[in-house]
Design an enzyme around this catalytic site. Structure first.
Site, PDB file in Angstrom:
ATOM      1  N   ALA A  27      32.207 -30.909  84.415  1.00 38.98           N
ATOM      2  CA  ALA A  27      31.943 -30.387  85.760  1.00 38.98           C
ATOM      3  C   ALA A  27      32.532 -31.296  86.826  1.00 38.98           C
ATOM      4  O   ALA A  27      33.194 -30.833  87.768  1.00 38.98           O
ATOM      5  CB  ALA A  27      30.440 -30.206  85.979  1.00 38.98           C
ATOM      6  N   GLU A  46      31.857 -43.034  87.898  1.00 43.11           N
ATOM      7  CA  GLU A  46      31.327 -42.833  86.543  1.00 43.11           C
ATOM      8  C   GLU A  46      30.600 -44.111  86.150  1.00 43.11           C
ATOM      9  O   GLU A  46      31.161 -45.195  86.263  1.00 43.11           O
ATOM     10  CB  GLU A  46      32.478 -42.545  85.584  1.00 43.11           C
ATOM     11  CG  GLU A  46      32.174 -42.742  84.116  1.00 43.11           C
ATOM     12  CD  GLU A  46      31.024 -41.870  83.619  1.00 43.11           C
ATOM     13  OE1 GLU A  46      31.038 -40.653  83.887  1.00 43.11           O
ATOM     14  OE2 GLU A  46      30.090 -42.423  82.988  1.00 43.11           O
ATOM     15  N   ASN A  54      28.716 -37.093  78.164  1.00 45.05           N
ATOM     16  CA  ASN A  54      28.279 -36.226  77.077  1.00 45.05           C
ATOM     17  C   ASN A  54      29.341 -35.184  76.718  1.00 45.05           C
ATOM     18  O   ASN A  54      29.412 -34.734  75.584  1.00 45.05           O
ATOM     19  CB  ASN A  54      27.023 -35.486  77.531  1.00 45.05           C
ATOM     20  CG  ASN A  54      25.860 -35.678  76.588  1.00 45.05           C
ATOM     21  OD1 ASN A  54      25.964 -36.321  75.544  1.00 45.05           O
ATOM     22  ND2 ASN A  54      24.753 -35.089  76.934  1.00 45.05           N
ATOM     23  N   GLY A  60      33.239 -28.709  72.055  1.00 41.82           N
ATOM     24  CA  GLY A  60      34.411 -28.072  72.670  1.00 41.82           C
ATOM     25  C   GLY A  60      34.442 -26.556  72.590  1.00 41.82           C
ATOM     26  O   GLY A  60      35.514 -25.948  72.658  1.00 41.82           O
ATOM     27  N   ARG A 307      19.483 -20.206  70.159  1.00 45.21           N
ATOM     28  CA  ARG A 307      19.032 -21.505  69.661  1.00 45.21           C
ATOM     29  C   ARG A 307      17.524 -21.684  69.707  1.00 45.21           C
ATOM     30  O   ARG A 307      16.932 -22.301  68.825  1.00 45.21           O
ATOM     31  CB  ARG A 307      19.703 -22.611  70.479  1.00 45.21           C
ATOM     32  CG  ARG A 307      21.170 -22.682  70.185  1.00 45.21           C
ATOM     33  CD  ARG A 307      21.905 -23.561  71.173  1.00 45.21           C
ATOM     34  NE  ARG A 307      23.267 -23.794  70.697  1.00 45.21           N
ATOM     35  CZ  ARG A 307      24.181 -24.480  71.373  1.00 45.21           C
ATOM     36  NH1 ARG A 307      23.870 -24.993  72.548  1.00 45.21           N
ATOM     37  NH2 ARG A 307      25.376 -24.653  70.878  1.00 45.21           N
ATOM     38  N   GLU A 441      25.242 -29.634  83.891  1.00 44.75           N
ATOM     39  CA  GLU A 441      23.895 -29.703  83.323  1.00 44.75           C
ATOM     40  C   GLU A 441      22.848 -30.205  84.316  1.00 44.75           C
ATOM     41  O   GLU A 441      21.656 -29.922  84.158  1.00 44.75           O
ATOM     42  CB  GLU A 441      23.916 -30.578  82.058  1.00 44.75           C
ATOM     43  CG  GLU A 441      22.703 -30.370  81.151  1.00 44.75           C
ATOM     44  CD  GLU A 441      22.827 -31.112  79.815  1.00 44.75           C
ATOM     45  OE1 GLU A 441      23.950 -31.527  79.459  1.00 44.75           O
ATOM     46  OE2 GLU A 441      21.787 -31.279  79.153  1.00 44.75           O
ATOM     47  N   ILE A 457      30.056 -25.268  78.576  1.00 43.15           N
ATOM     48  CA  ILE A 457      31.359 -25.720  79.083  1.00 43.15           C
ATOM     49  C   ILE A 457      31.876 -24.715  80.113  1.00 43.15           C
ATOM     50  O   ILE A 457      32.397 -25.088  81.164  1.00 43.15           O
ATOM     51  CB  ILE A 457      32.366 -25.938  77.930  1.00 43.15           C
ATOM     52  CG1 ILE A 457      31.797 -26.970  76.949  1.00 43.15           C
ATOM     53  CG2 ILE A 457      33.716 -26.399  78.486  1.00 43.15           C
ATOM     54  CD1 ILE A 457      32.739 -27.331  75.804  1.00 43.15           C
TER      55      ILE A 457
END
Lengths: 478, 478
Positions: A27, A46, A54, A60, A307, A441, A457
């Site tokens: 992101a 960062e 992460n 991917g 999930r 996230e 993603i």
């Protein structure tokens, strides 16, 4: 008082930029690329020594609806269908406008990743759990790092700097509550919180928060879900912590869905972290094989469900369950599981009896479970759990048999700060906080109660780009 | 900046007290009584013209485990069993220590309400949905106001003032982030937000937040659950809004479970608000009768399951379902449903055919549904949905038949600010915010994903008392 350090004594700025991006995962990097393309000067900070967070250790997978590859494969899909799948998995808690944005921009964003960034994907389209049709693309190397590397290459080309070991500490707000910059810790060390020096960066246009989830933050996650103590492993990097989210809540951001924390259903208790078992479990067992309870030797769930459904079913058993496939499934799938076999996380057995003995299953019961399952596969209809039987599925009957133990680990935090469709962070009254955007996230609302695999993603790239573009269109404060 | 107005320019205090209680429902009044009993001076502020808030319109059900009345009726119960019931309904999201506190103090608190406050209860012990045994007591008049009135009488006797039309606006914190008082609006009017004047009250020991839930706050609730728009009715008073919760989050309180918002399964779309249908639906239909889908004329759920299970089942049907009981059930139950009959919310029919015609059910299908249900009742085992058949249940066969349409309404907000077992409000790092306690619906964590009926009043009284007692043991700031 609370929030004081965010605002008093506006610092002598150590550095200035138009758009400041916090975090260098999917992101954040997407936001930086777009903000720069829109004409803004950009700095990315960062906290770790390497970029990617992460995102780099993700598998991917990218979901996109209505792509040319789908059409070429005669797969009928649409943003509406992807939207419906995401909302069904999210139990209707998803903010509709945000989901719609992700679904509608998914194909164009996937294309942007290939054409503009140059990301290479495997030549296959998978149908992961909870999706109605095959719409999941996997970056080469089965790793998010493939995407991150192309994003980093693009930023190098554009001349956008990434300041590593630079941890976001606090927002700086002006008297009208607008975010005008941040305090950071330069020379930050995750292992030595005392290291480094404080300094400040002015963001003349806006700040984009892209700091990821809090899956590894035991204090914060167990406040929301007391079962998620330190005893529970996570697929996340150790530094997926909540400090930036907390600071954003402290400046009045709306908390959204914080207690909806996703457990991965395809992880193995026989290795730490994400590991190598998931590729076998998620891409082969769930697609082609079956999951049985160690106590009943029977199936427990539609292995292709979302999930939450699958993880809850395993947790309800109370012990690690056994995921089973056979030689033909492995070869049909086209996935390599070498590493998992070498580590002993996935095991092979010449007979079902051997397999039963190893895991303490009832061999007769397991044989009839598999016979029933095979009938479902042959009939292309699972009358027991309603699992969609994928096109090239085959009966499980060709040795060697492959198996993995399955036990959930913390994987994704659906919750975060509220955002609108422009990626503006919302305050507790639902109004945008001026000068502050968020994506990925750390933002909540897109996935509701449960995120579908491969939609993260897409979300990060779609909303990262939106955040970057809109940040660069904020009025420049002189 | 955010939070600024909470803290700058500590006001010339207009009033002082040791313990300031915000809100005059079950929790706030319990806190005030205990704080006064512990030797503190106390002021209660209430934004409305009358005290009692949402508590006054509740149905006055109190769960308590291990009471003398249970023993006299040979009901085997324990705090452990109540704890297990609450955690099962809460899907394990409940903070264990908080649930344990409620369960273990439930019997003593119920006794306190009768002996110390003088609350009178109906001479019956009910088993409401999700409870394993009968443990629910109902205040006389089937109304929370019975309890509130006794609490108010006690406070009058103790000389504790309740300042009405006094709305909490902001916290005042000192330099160490301790809560030292509040700004309020005196002469507040819910209908005219411009009315009244601002003033400040110092709390030398602590502030107790007991402002209730946000079930009527459409903006805040739909941010958490986008389905809960203004189209959805609520059982709450119109002033059950989020402004105090928001201010508490703005001083850095940990948000807990905000998106877990309870829909009542026993409400009727044929009247506004809580109404009169619930007494019939919850106390008679769910206990003795059955709920059928208007499209299939079949049962849809264990009618005695927890509220989330039943409400979700009705919502999944997509149309109001029909709750049915018969004359014998009404008479066995001992509940009066006069008002619901007078309003036409509950209707009577001499035959099942009449009933089917009225609601558009398939009469043959309904007859066999009821025949199957009656077999379950006779066998004392519901092999279809696992509903526990209560002791004096009888087959549904004696006219007139009674029926109600059922459609969920927003009832309770499980989420709120995080607290510990001392009722101290927790900050975003899980540490207590000094000088601030919370109890009742504004606090999150006790009920997890779903509150069991009759556990809210117990929670309010238990944690209200804990908050008041502990607030009065804070060091007095001179």
């Amino acid at each position: 008082m609370y929030g004081d350090s965010q605002t008093k004594n506006v610092p002598q700025w150590n550095q200035e930029t138009d758009v400041l991006v916090i975090g260098s995962g999917f992101a954040g990097l997407a936001a930086a690329i777009e903000a720069h393309s829109a004409g803004a000067s950009v700095i990315v900070v960062e906290k770790m020594q390497a970029p990617g967070g992460n995102s780099s250790i993700s598998d991917g997978g990218v979901a996109a609806a209505g792509t040319p590859m789908q059409r070429a494969a005669d797969i009928v899909d649409s943003p509406d269908l992807m939207y419906a799948d995401m909302v069904r998995a999210g139990l209707g808690l998803n903010q509709p406008a945000l989901v719609r944005e992700v679904a509608e921009r998914s194909a164009e964003t996937f294309q942007w990743s290939t054409e503009y960034l140059g990301v290479a994907y495997l030549d296959r389209i998978d149908q992961f759990g909870g999706h109605s049709v095959p719409r999941c693309y996997t970056a080469e190397g089965v790793s998010g790092s493939t995407i991150v590397k192309r994003q980093l290459a693009k930023l190098r080309q554009l001349g956008v700097p990434i300041k590593l070991q630079t941890q976001f500490r606090k927002f700086v707000l002006d008297d009208s509550s607008r975010v005008i910059g941040v305090c950071v810790r330069e020379g930050y060390s995750f292992k030595d919180p005392a290291a480094g020096t404080d300094c400040s960066i002015r963001a003349r246009m806006a700040v984009v928060l892209a700091t990821g989830g809090f899956g590894a933050d035991v204090v914060f996650r167990s406040a929301q879900d007391p079962r998620l103590t330190g005893e529970i492993d996570t697929t996340n990097v150790a530094f997926a912590t909540a400090e930036a989210l907390i600071e954003t809540l402290r400046v009045g951001a709306m908390p959204i869905h914080l207690s909806h924390i996703q457990l991965a259903p395809w992880t193995s208790p026989d290795e730490r972290g994400f590991g190598d078992g998931p590729r076998f479990a998620d891409y082969i067992v769930f697609q082609y094989g079956l999951v049985v309870s160690p106590t009943t030797s029977k199936r427990i769930v539609n292995e292709m469900a979302d999930r939450k459904t699958v993880a809850d079913a395993i947790l309800a058993v109370g012990h690690p369950c056994i995921g089973i496939a056979d030689e033909r499934a492995v070869s049909q799938s086209g996935w390599s599981i070498e590493r998992a076999l070498r580590k002993g996380v996935v095991r092979t057995f010449q007979t079902l009896k051997e397999l039963s003995n190893f895991y303490g299953l009832d061999n007769d019961e397991l044989s009839s479970t598999i016979a029933r399952f095979n009938t479902c596969v042959e009939r292309k209809a699972d009358n027991e759990f309603g699992k969609p039987i994928i096109q090239n599925a085959c009966p499980i009957q060709q040795p060697p048999y492959y198996a993995v133990r399955l036990w959930p680990k913390v994987h994704h935090t659906m919750g975060g700060v509220g955002i609108d469709v422009k990626a503006r962070v919302l305050d507790l009254h639902g109004h945008p906080i001026q000068g502050l955007f968020a994506a990925g996230e750390v933002a909540g609302g897109v996935h509701g109660a449960c995120r579908l695999g491969s939609c993260a993603i897409t979300d990060c790239l779609v909303f990262g780009r939106i955040a970057g573009r809109n940040a660069a269109h904020e009025p420049r404060q002189e």
